[in-house]
Enzyme design. Structure first.
Site, PDB file in Angstrom:
ATOM      1  N   HIS A 210     -10.250   9.297   7.500  1.00 36.51           N
ATOM      2  CA  HIS A 210     -10.389   8.357   7.731  1.00 36.51           C
ATOM      3  C   HIS A 210      -9.878   7.659   9.062  1.00 36.51           C
ATOM      4  O   HIS A 210     -10.064   6.756   9.421  1.00 36.51           O
ATOM      5  CB  HIS A 210      -8.850   7.351   6.776  1.00 36.51           C
ATOM      6  CG  HIS A 210      -9.223   6.607   6.066  1.00 36.51           C
ATOM      7  ND1 HIS A 210      -9.938   5.723   6.384  1.00 36.51           N
ATOM      8  CD2 HIS A 210      -7.810   5.998   6.766  1.00 36.51           C
ATOM      9  CE1 HIS A 210      -9.517   4.267   6.810  1.00 36.51           C
ATOM     10  NE2 HIS A 210      -7.951   4.419   6.533  1.00 36.51           N
TER      11      HIS A 210
ATOM     12  N   HIS B 189      -9.137   9.957   3.714  1.00 34.66           N
ATOM     13  CA  HIS B 189      -8.668   8.794   2.790  1.00 34.66           C
ATOM     14  C   HIS B 189      -8.653   9.127   1.235  1.00 34.66           C
ATOM     15  O   HIS B 189      -9.841   9.536   1.458  1.00 34.66           O
ATOM     16  CB  HIS B 189      -8.891   7.606   3.149  1.00 34.66           C
ATOM     17  CG  HIS B 189      -8.481   6.571   2.481  1.00 34.66           C
ATOM     18  ND1 HIS B 189      -8.290   6.501   1.555  1.00 34.66           N
ATOM     19  CD2 HIS B 189      -7.662   5.331   3.277  1.00 34.66           C
ATOM     20  CE1 HIS B 189      -7.684   5.199   0.721  1.00 34.66           C
ATOM     21  NE2 HIS B 189      -7.376   4.295   2.187  1.00 34.66           N
TER      22      HIS B 189
ATOM     23  N   GLU C 237       0.878  -1.313  -0.296  1.00 37.29           N
ATOM     24  CA  GLU C 237       0.156  -0.214  -0.013  1.00 37.29           C
ATOM     25  C   GLU C 237       0.850   1.483   0.096  1.00 37.29           C
ATOM     26  O   GLU C 237       2.191   1.057   0.136  1.00 37.29           O
ATOM     27  CB  GLU C 237      -0.679  -0.041   0.855  1.00 37.29           C
ATOM     28  CG  GLU C 237      -2.229  -1.502   0.785  1.00 37.29           C
ATOM     29  CD  GLU C 237      -3.002  -1.327   2.314  1.00 37.29           C
ATOM     30  OE1 GLU C 237      -2.644  -0.092   3.530  1.00 37.29           O
ATOM     31  OE2 GLU C 237      -3.796  -2.131   2.218  1.00 37.29           O
TER      32      GLU C 237
ATOM     33  N   ARG D 127      -0.322   8.509   1.880  1.00 36.72           N
ATOM     34  CA  ARG D 127      -1.445   8.898   1.706  1.00 36.72           C
ATOM     35  C   ARG D 127      -1.847  10.447   1.677  1.00 36.72           C
ATOM     36  O   ARG D 127      -2.549  10.893   0.943  1.00 36.72           O
ATOM     37  CB  ARG D 127      -2.190   8.558   2.149  1.00 36.72           C
ATOM     38  CG  ARG D 127      -3.660   7.936   3.014  1.00 36.72           C
ATOM     39  CD  ARG D 127      -3.635   7.068   4.211  1.00 36.72           C
ATOM     40  NE  ARG D 127      -3.789   5.310   3.800  1.00 36.72           N
ATOM     41  CZ  ARG D 127      -4.313   4.692   4.346  1.00 36.72           C
ATOM     42  NH1 ARG D 127      -4.946   5.125   5.111  1.00 36.72           N
ATOM     43  NH2 ARG D 127      -3.895   3.461   4.218  1.00 36.72           N
TER      44      ARG D 127
END
Ligand code: SIN
Length: 564
Positions: A371, A252, A130, A301
């Site tokens: 998030h 997010h 990720e 992110r």
């Protein structure tokens, strides 16, 4: 800075019943249930209280997985490096070291407990990647249902250990009651329902473990479930605990956009979808992440959320697009050859289709949404807060591992690792039974009707993009909303009061931090400013008054010789 808001105690009826437990665990996600299971056999009576049902918290919704250096060639040092870089200089290096070195063992224990992670045909863990990770190190379950599988396994273990671990569902923790040394003596609860306990009561106890999750409902759109109303942070703060890093709220980047009017919990499109090769495009099909960061679509992110937001502002569109069509390997008739989507992301596939988007053939509309709270109740390396007998773990806590921006899939790991640590020290630190002193704090309550306005104000002025004028305006609004006297006692008003409390502190810290760092993005201070702002902003009530204080700390990514 002076703050006016509800910071005494929640207005509530006097406790009508009383029970006792050595340890009360507030919350039932990975952090709370791990703490309860690890404390079992070490303390006499453990009571888990949870605001809804056992599985209703954020853990259940985690898609991507749990990060740990478990794969060939990976090491805790590499995981540490990626965590520190993502944290933008604001991590606690010792906490990060704990996380990455104890993480692999903690995940193996979770597997031994019965959580089934996805495996390769040869039986090794299937690991994916990720944003911000330089290695495949995310263990996942059921494709994209990692949290649900972990929650299932933990609930099964807790249920198997009843009555050693007692559970009370539909129980909102209202406030802590303290002894004359300011330490934990009891927690007041409101239990909705049938059962033995109903209405407000007190649980006398010798320790409280807060594991009540985050504050996503402060904003209009969030990936968090409805229960994430900042209750644990507000309760700890009212009891005198230090709250830290509240301004670092992670947005997010790829939350499914359901329309400008959509409110509350929104569907997450896991970063793991980009980990498998999906990419972002604007309305003209340009891959705008290229050239923004060396990791492209898999940049940390905050970088991706900012790039999407910038593109939305530049083009005037309310969202961007995620192109994951090629993951389906379609044949000429449009049928999926490999079954990749159904196998790897079954829940996301079903959710998208429920909203009329088929990710095998359509672009997915995405926009950033709240998030994760990287800050929270400040703890040491053993989960201890500044209130004797009060521990915190998981999203409610600020252990220092996330800094200004949490690395993807480090949150489940944090709950696991630090709950194990709490269970190591808490049994020998149990406080003697003691009477709570009379609670002389001013009672307060905010009217439940202000919640929507609060969320809108916070989203437009204290969300992804912030400025001094916007933050001053939102602080004024929150203070006005806080003054709206409640007409009805009850869960809605208690939650709204907690939301107002944490929103005010969050916005206050965001105004104070005049720089851009990690997930905190100030339009008027676009650069990171280590000489002024390397360190943490703490909030606490001192002598009955809310105080904010900045503590300088060396930027941790510089320790690694990393440029940002
Ligand atoms: C995701 O699956 O993208 C979320 C994982 C996380 O928040 O760590």
């Amino acid at each position: 800075m002076t703050v006016r808001r509800v910071d005494g105690r929640l207005a509530a009826p006097e406790p009508g019943w009383s029970v006792s437990a050595d340890v009360v665990v507030v919350g039932s996600g990975i952090a709370g249930l791990t703490a309860a299971l690890r404390l079992r056999g070490q303390v006499d009576r453990i009571l888990v209280v949870t605001k809804d049902v056992l599985g209703a918290g954020s853990t259940q919704w985690a898609q991507g997985g749990i990060a740990a250096a478990l794969g060939p060639g990976d090491t805790p040092e590499q995981h540490e490096h990626d965590t520190l870089v993502a944290g933008a200089g604001a991590c606690d290096p010792q906490a990060v070291r704990v996380l990455v070195t104890e993480g692999p063992e903690a995940v193996r224990e979770l597997i031994a407990l019965g959580a089934h992670f996805d495996l390769h045909p040869g039986g090794e863990l299937s690991l994916t990647r990720e944003g911000g990770h330089h290695r495949d190190r995310i263990a996942h379950a059921g494709g994209d249902a990692t949290g649900a599988e972990i929650q299932r396994a933990l609930i099964a273990a807790v249920v198997a250990h009843a009555p050693e671990i007692e559970v009370v569902e539909h129980a909102l923790a209202v406030d802590l009651l303290v002894t004359d040394d300011g330490g934990v003596a009891a927690v007041t609860l409101h239990v909705m329902g049938e059962g033995q306990h109903d209405g407000v009561g007190a649980v006398r106890c010798r320790a409280v473990v807060l594991a009540s999750g985050g504050l996503g409902q402060v904003f209009s759109q969030t990936t968090n479930p409805a229960v994430a109303t900042g209750d644990g942070m507000a309760l700890a703060y009212r009891a005198g605990a230090v709250l830290r890093d509240l301004e670092f709220v992670q947005f997010h980047p790829t939350v499914m956009w359901l329309g400008s009017d959509s409110r509350g919990q929104q569907p997450l499109i896991s970063e793991a979808v980009r980990g498998e090769g999906a990419f972002l495009v604007d309305w003209e099909g340009n891959r705008f992440m290229q050239g923004v960061h060396e990791l492209g679509d898999l940049a940390p992110r905050d970088v991706v959320a900012k790039a999407i937001t910038r593109r939305m502002i530049e083009t005037g569109h309310p969202h961007m697009w995620l192109d994951a069509r090629h993951l389906g390997d379609l044949d000429a008739s449009g049928a999926s050859v490999s079954g990749f989507w159904a196998r790897r992301f079954p829940s996301i596939l079903a959710t998208c289709r429920r909203h009329g988007v088929d990710p095998e053939t359509d672009l997915i509309p995405v926009a950033p949404a709240c998030h994760y709270a990287s800050g929270g109740v400040a703890t040491d390396l053993w989960g201890r807060t500044s209130v004797p007998g009060l521990y915190a773990t998981g999203e409610v806590a600020c252990s220092g591992v996330h800094g200004a921006n949490r690395l993807a899939s480090n949150s489940l790991l944090e709950g696991l690792v630090f709950s194990r640590r709490i269970a190591e020290v808490l049994p020998r630190e149990l406080r003697p039974w003691a009477e709570p002193v009379a609670d002389t704090r001013e009672p307060g309550l905010v009217d439940a009707s202000v919640r929507l306005v609060l969320q809108e104000e916070m989203t437009s002025r204290a969300g992804v993009l912030r400025s001094a004028s916007g933050l001053r305006s939102v602080i004024g609004s929150v203070d006005r909303l806080a003054a709206a006297p409640a007409t009805t006692l009850g869960q809605d008003a208690w939650e709204t009061t907690n939301l107002v409390t944490v929103a005010r502190l969050l916005a206050g810290a965001a105004l104070v931090r005049e720089e851009t760092r990690g997930s905190h993005w100030r339009e008027d201070f676009p650069d990171r400013d280590d000489p002024r702002w390397a360190g943490h902003i703490d909030w606490a009530i001192l002598d009955g008054r809310p105080c904010e204080e900045f503590h300088a700390a060396a930027p941790t990514d510089e320790l690694l010789g990393v440029t940002t």
